[in-house]
Scaffold this motif. Sequence first.
Motif, PDB file in Angstrom:
ATOM      1  N   GLN A  38       1.204  -1.146  -0.071  1.00 55.00           N
ATOM      2  CA  GLN A  38      -0.573   0.703  -0.083  1.00 55.00           C
ATOM      3  C   GLN A  38       1.153   0.949  -0.129  1.00 55.00           C
ATOM      4  OE1 GLN A  38      -3.128   0.012   3.435  1.00 55.00           O
ATOM      5  NE2 GLN A  38      -4.090   1.658   2.171  1.00 55.00           N
ATOM      6  N   PRO A  40       1.225   5.435  -0.713  1.00 56.60           N
ATOM      7  CA  PRO A  40       0.300   6.723   0.135  1.00 56.60           C
ATOM      8  C   PRO A  40      -0.379   7.512  -0.330  1.00 56.60           C
ATOM      9  CG  PRO A  40       2.497   6.887   0.826  1.00 56.60           C
ATOM     10  CD  PRO A  40       2.729   5.397  -0.001  1.00 56.60           C
ATOM     11  N   GLY A  41      -1.651   7.261  -0.124  1.00 57.37           N
ATOM     12  CA  GLY A  41      -2.848   7.642  -1.104  1.00 57.37           C
ATOM     13  C   GLY A  41      -3.125   6.634  -2.220  1.00 57.37           C
ATOM     14  N   LYS A  42      -3.292   5.522  -1.737  1.00 56.54           N
ATOM     15  CA  LYS A  42      -3.416   4.173  -2.951  1.00 56.54           C
ATOM     16  C   LYS A  42      -3.829   3.283  -1.723  1.00 56.54           C
ATOM     17  CE  LYS A  42      -0.464   5.030  -6.179  1.00 56.54           C
ATOM     18  NZ  LYS A  42       0.677   4.550  -7.833  1.00 56.54           N
ATOM     19  N   GLU A  43      -4.643   2.446  -2.633  1.00 56.01           N
ATOM     20  CA  GLU A  43      -5.481   1.204  -2.183  1.00 56.01           C
ATOM     21  C   GLU A  43      -3.939   0.167  -2.355  1.00 56.01           C
ATOM     22  OE1 GLU A  43      -9.812   1.501  -3.319  1.00 56.01           O
ATOM     23  OE2 GLU A  43      -9.054   0.017  -4.078  1.00 56.01           O
ATOM     24  N   ARG A  44      -4.725  -0.780  -0.962  1.00 57.19           N
ATOM     25  CA  ARG A  44      -4.093  -2.594  -1.084  1.00 57.19           C
ATOM     26  C   ARG A  44      -4.361  -3.416  -2.017  1.00 57.19           C
ATOM     27  NH1 ARG A  44      -3.366  -4.334   4.941  1.00 57.19           N
ATOM     28  NH2 ARG A  44      -3.037  -2.357   5.428  1.00 57.19           N
TER      29      ARG A  44
END
Length: 126
Positions: A38, A40-44
């Motif tokens: 994951q 920063p600012g993104k989905e896993r």
Amino acid sequence: VQLQASGGGLVQPGGSLRLSCAFSGLTSDYYHIGWFRQAPGKEREGVSVISRRGGETRYADSAKGRFTISRDNAKSTVYLQMTDLKPEDTAVYYCATRMNRLILSAQLTAALYTNWGQGTLVTVSS
């Protein structure tokens, strides 16, 4: 069930790292162990998964040709060898497991995994 990821760090673009996931408490019902990340600012997102005995592996397109997943059940450890690392590989990397086998198309879906370790940070930067 416990999983513990380690091996992250700071590496320059083009470099390599090997992540380790030490697991315990898994019964034979637990089929997949996978690596997810994951940023920063993104989905896993799923990176790679391996089956209970190591005979089946699957990779995200972003990992194909650069990352290799393996497991040593005698050491209760799953590895993710990462080579040719890129800045876009920067993320917290997690290992996770679940009971029962998933169909191929679902194996990299993070939401389907039930047991997670803490993450290890990989930073790719010059």
